[in-house]
Design a protein around this motif. Structure first.
Motif, PDB file in Angstrom:
ATOM      1  N   ALA A 180       0.834  -1.205   0.000  1.00 44.82           N
ATOM      2  CA  ALA A 180       0.000   0.000   0.000  1.00 44.82           C
ATOM      3  C   ALA A 180       0.866   1.252   0.000  1.00 44.82           C
ATOM      4  CB  ALA A 180      -0.924  -0.003   1.218  1.00 44.82           C
ATOM      5  N   ALA A 181       1.955   1.231   0.776  1.00 47.85           N
ATOM      6  CA  ALA A 181       2.849   2.391   0.816  1.00 47.85           C
ATOM      7  C   ALA A 181       3.458   2.653  -0.559  1.00 47.85           C
ATOM      8  CB  ALA A 181       3.954   2.167   1.845  1.00 47.85           C
ATOM      9  N   ALA A 182       3.820   1.583  -1.255  1.00 45.65           N
ATOM     10  CA  ALA A 182       4.390   1.739  -2.598  1.00 45.65           C
ATOM     11  C   ALA A 182       3.350   2.287  -3.563  1.00 45.65           C
ATOM     12  CB  ALA A 182       4.920   0.393  -3.087  1.00 45.65           C
ATOM     13  N   ARG A 183       2.107   1.849  -3.423  1.00 45.91           N
ATOM     14  CA  ARG A 183       1.037   2.356  -4.286  1.00 45.91           C
ATOM     15  C   ARG A 183       0.871   3.868  -4.119  1.00 45.91           C
ATOM     16  NH1 ARG A 183      -3.306  -0.004  -1.968  1.00 45.91           N
ATOM     17  NH2 ARG A 183      -3.706   1.843  -0.698  1.00 45.91           N
ATOM     18  N   VAL A 184       0.835   4.318  -2.873  1.00 43.31           N
ATOM     19  CA  VAL A 184       0.671   5.749  -2.622  1.00 43.31           C
ATOM     20  C   VAL A 184       1.911   6.510  -3.070  1.00 43.31           C
ATOM     21  CG1 VAL A 184       0.122   7.495  -0.898  1.00 43.31           C
ATOM     22  CG2 VAL A 184      -0.815   5.192  -0.662  1.00 43.31           C
ATOM     23  N   SER A 185       3.072   5.905  -2.863  1.00 40.14           N
ATOM     24  CA  SER A 185       4.321   6.540  -3.287  1.00 40.14           C
ATOM     25  C   SER A 185       4.333   6.760  -4.795  1.00 40.14           C
ATOM     26  CB  SER A 185       5.503   5.655  -2.876  1.00 40.14           C
ATOM     27  OG  SER A 185       6.725   6.248  -3.232  1.00 40.14           O
ATOM     28  N   ALA A 186       3.767   5.813  -5.522  1.00 43.00           N
ATOM     29  CA  ALA A 186       3.673   5.968  -6.979  1.00 43.00           C
ATOM     30  C   ALA A 186       2.786   7.155  -7.341  1.00 43.00           C
ATOM     31  CB  ALA A 186       3.125   4.688  -7.598  1.00 43.00           C
ATOM     32  N   ILE A 191       2.722  13.546  -8.723  1.00 37.07           N
ATOM     33  CA  ILE A 191       2.686  14.940  -8.295  1.00 37.07           C
ATOM     34  C   ILE A 191       4.081  15.556  -8.413  1.00 37.07           C
ATOM     35  CG2 ILE A 191       2.228  16.472  -6.334  1.00 37.07           C
ATOM     36  CD1 ILE A 191       0.127  14.458  -5.403  1.00 37.07           C
ATOM     37  N   THR A 192       5.098  14.787  -8.024  1.00 36.38           N
ATOM     38  CA  THR A 192       6.484  15.252  -8.147  1.00 36.38           C
ATOM     39  C   THR A 192       6.810  15.561  -9.599  1.00 36.38           C
ATOM     40  OG1 THR A 192       7.070  13.838  -6.270  1.00 36.38           O
ATOM     41  CG2 THR A 192       8.880  14.696  -7.590  1.00 36.38           C
ATOM     42  N   TRP A 193       6.373  14.679 -10.491  1.00 29.34           N
ATOM     43  CA  TRP A 193       6.611  14.885 -11.919  1.00 29.34           C
ATOM     44  C   TRP A 193       5.925  16.155 -12.417  1.00 29.34           C
ATOM     45  CZ3 TRP A 193       2.653  14.576 -15.708  1.00 29.34           C
ATOM     46  CH2 TRP A 193       3.090  14.690 -17.022  1.00 29.34           C
ATOM     47  N   SER A 194       4.711  16.387 -11.965  1.00 29.21           N
ATOM     48  CA  SER A 194       3.975  17.572 -12.414  1.00 29.21           C
ATOM     49  C   SER A 194       4.636  18.854 -11.941  1.00 29.21           C
ATOM     50  CB  SER A 194       2.524  17.528 -11.903  1.00 29.21           C
ATOM     51  OG  SER A 194       2.470  17.802 -10.523  1.00 29.21           O
ATOM     52  N   GLU A 200      13.344  12.790 -10.120  1.00 29.81           N
ATOM     53  CA  GLU A 200      12.994  12.358  -8.766  1.00 29.81           C
ATOM     54  C   GLU A 200      11.743  11.481  -8.789  1.00 29.81           C
ATOM     55  OE1 GLU A 200      11.341  14.443  -4.663  1.00 29.81           O
ATOM     56  OE2 GLU A 200      12.571  15.641  -6.046  1.00 29.81           O
ATOM     57  N   ALA A 201      10.781  11.859  -9.641  1.00 27.25           N
ATOM     58  CA  ALA A 201       9.538  11.083  -9.736  1.00 27.25           C
ATOM     59  C   ALA A 201       9.820   9.677 -10.244  1.00 27.25           C
ATOM     60  CB  ALA A 201       8.553  11.797 -10.653  1.00 27.25           C
ATOM     61  N   ILE A 202      10.644   9.565 -11.280  1.00 22.69           N
ATOM     62  CA  ILE A 202      10.954   8.251 -11.848  1.00 22.69           C
ATOM     63  C   ILE A 202      11.685   7.387 -10.825  1.00 22.69           C
ATOM     64  CG2 ILE A 202      12.387   7.078 -13.569  1.00 22.69           C
ATOM     65  CD1 ILE A 202      11.649   9.314 -15.531  1.00 22.69           C
ATOM     66  N   GLU A 203      12.616   7.998 -10.097  1.00 18.87           N
ATOM     67  CA  GLU A 203      13.364   7.250  -9.084  1.00 18.87           C
ATOM     68  C   GLU A 203      12.415   6.700  -8.012  1.00 18.87           C
ATOM     69  OE1 GLU A 203      16.867   8.019  -5.750  1.00 18.87           O
ATOM     70  OE2 GLU A 203      16.538   9.483  -7.353  1.00 18.87           O
ATOM     71  N   ARG A 204      11.488   7.559  -7.566  1.00 20.70           N
ATOM     72  CA  ARG A 204      10.528   7.131  -6.554  1.00 20.70           C
ATOM     73  C   ARG A 204       9.653   5.995  -7.078  1.00 20.70           C
ATOM     74  NH1 ARG A 204       7.702   9.509  -2.235  1.00 20.70           N
ATOM     75  NH2 ARG A 204       8.709  11.527  -2.538  1.00 20.70           N
ATOM     76  N   MET A 205       9.200   6.114  -8.322  1.00 20.42           N
ATOM     77  CA  MET A 205       8.293   5.123  -8.874  1.00 20.42           C
ATOM     78  C   MET A 205       9.004   3.813  -9.206  1.00 20.42           C
ATOM     79  SD  MET A 205       5.963   7.723 -11.152  1.00 20.42           S
ATOM     80  CE  MET A 205       4.640   6.590 -11.531  1.00 20.42           C
ATOM     81  N   ARG A 230       4.972   6.108 -19.205  1.00 19.73           N
ATOM     82  CA  ARG A 230       4.653   7.488 -19.606  1.00 19.73           C
ATOM     83  C   ARG A 230       5.799   8.438 -19.257  1.00 19.73           C
ATOM     84  NH1 ARG A 230       0.027  10.767 -16.281  1.00 19.73           N
ATOM     85  NH2 ARG A 230       0.216  12.826 -17.267  1.00 19.73           N
ATOM     86  N   PHE A 231       6.294   8.360 -18.029  1.00 19.64           N
ATOM     87  CA  PHE A 231       7.321   9.297 -17.594  1.00 19.64           C
ATOM     88  C   PHE A 231       8.675   9.013 -18.254  1.00 19.64           C
ATOM     89  CE2 PHE A 231       4.950   9.859 -13.291  1.00 19.64           C
ATOM     90  CZ  PHE A 231       3.940  10.537 -13.960  1.00 19.64           C
TER      91      PHE A 231
END
Length: 345
Positions: A180-186, A191-194, A200-205, A230-231
């Protein structure tokens, strides 16, 4: 009966004397409801009741509204939620307080879902946060906060969305709910990407993708794979983007996930259309099918993105009339849904 006739006459008298007002607007969800005309009068009347009396009256009002026949089940859900919350707060230490609190939490969460369905994402966010504050189970609390964060993001309230989703991640991690934490992190990665921090967004995902890949494949993994594709495309990593998109499409087809299917087809269409071996006919065919899938299954966010990409890419190909048509349809739908970010786009 006689009691109802006498009550009606009493209410009419209090309205005439300007103690009460009644909502008569047929468009209002509170049509037919009475309220004190002056807050001071309301406070005096309310304060004359003991906490026990307040609790009983709030519960009676909630039960009456729930028991009205011939009404949409959720027509009065916001009012019922308010009465249940007031009943709990009037006597939080009573033997039945836990039961009332649970009813209040469930009803407030339903009020949030109703507000979300009416495109009132700011109201929905407040209801979900309020329900989370009443949750005893940390996992349920985290899920409600995650829902609130999604509503904040829908309304383009980026800072609020970030704070709420980070709070949800923390709660899930404390309970060992890594999936669940990974789902929310994705979702937070989006939001980070936007905000322009795509690396940073890609690294997190990617970290989230590794975690989710260890569990049984599900919608969360499929959705994350589609977003990563997409990213990565935007960062110019066409081969890695294609790999993630194929994984997303495989899962979406196998698990029957129309929204993920639409999102992945959308990204694949853009990649094929604008890639080094640009194939416009195939690319636009995929984009149009992505929109058809989203509309057929009422996948709102996927539909908005498909409208946007079709409009944007048709513009690049000098097909202005078609571009304007998709832009107009997308704008109308985003306003109907209260999706401010897509409306601005």
């Amino acid at each position: 009966g006689r009691d109802e006739t006498e009550l009606g006459a009493l209410l009419t008298s209090l309205v005439r004397k300007e103690f009460l007002s009644v909502q008569v607007d047929p468009r209002s969800p509170e049509r037919g409801q009475y309220g004190f005309l002056q807050d001071l009068v309301r406070k005096v009347a309310y304060d004359t009741l003991s906490r026990k009396e307040r609790k009983l009256r709030h519960l009676a009002a909630a039960d009456h509204l729930v028991g009205i026949r011939g009404r949409d089940e959720d027509e009065f859900v916001e009012v019922v939620a308010s009465h249940l919350l007031e009943a709990y707060q009037a006597a939080p230490d009573a033997p039945d307080a836990g039961e009332i609190k649970a009813r209040a939490r469930e009803t407030i969460a339903r009020a949030g879902e109703r507000a979300a369905s009416l495109a009132a994402n700011d109201v929905a966010e407040r209801y979900f946060v309020q329900a989370a504050d009443l949750a005893e189970d940390p996992i349920e609390m985290a899920s409600l906060i995650e829902r609130a964060g999604g509503m904040a993001w829908m309304g383009a309230r980026t800072e609020e969305a970030t704070d709420l989703l980070e709070r949800a991640i923390g709660l899930f991690e404390e309970q060992g709910e890594t999936h669940a934490a990974a789902r929310v992190s994705a979702r937070l990665g989006e939001i980070t990407w936007s905000s322009g921090r795509i690396g940073e967004a890609i690294e997190r995902m990617e970290r989230s993708f590794e975690i989710l890949s260890k569990d049984e494949a599900d919608e969360d993994l499929a959705s994350l794979a589609a977003q990563l594709g997409r990213f990565l495309y935007f960062e110019g990593h066409d081969a890695r983007a294609a790999e993630r998109l194929e994984r997303a499409l495989e899962l979406a087809e196998g698990l029957g996930l129309p929204e993920v299917l639409s999102q992945a087809l959308n990204s694949k269409g853009a990649l094929i259309l604008m890639g080094s071996k640009g194939r416009p006919q195939e690319g636009f065919a995929l984009l149009r099918h992505a929109l058809d899938v989203a509309l057929e299954h009422d996948a709102s966010e996927a539909a908005l993105r498909a409208y946007y990409n079709l409009s944007n890419l048709l513009y690049y190909f000098d097909r202005y009339d078609e571009s304007a048509s998709y832009a107009g349809d997308g704008l109308a739908r985003s306003r109907k849904l209260g999706a401010r970010m897509w409306e601005w786009n």
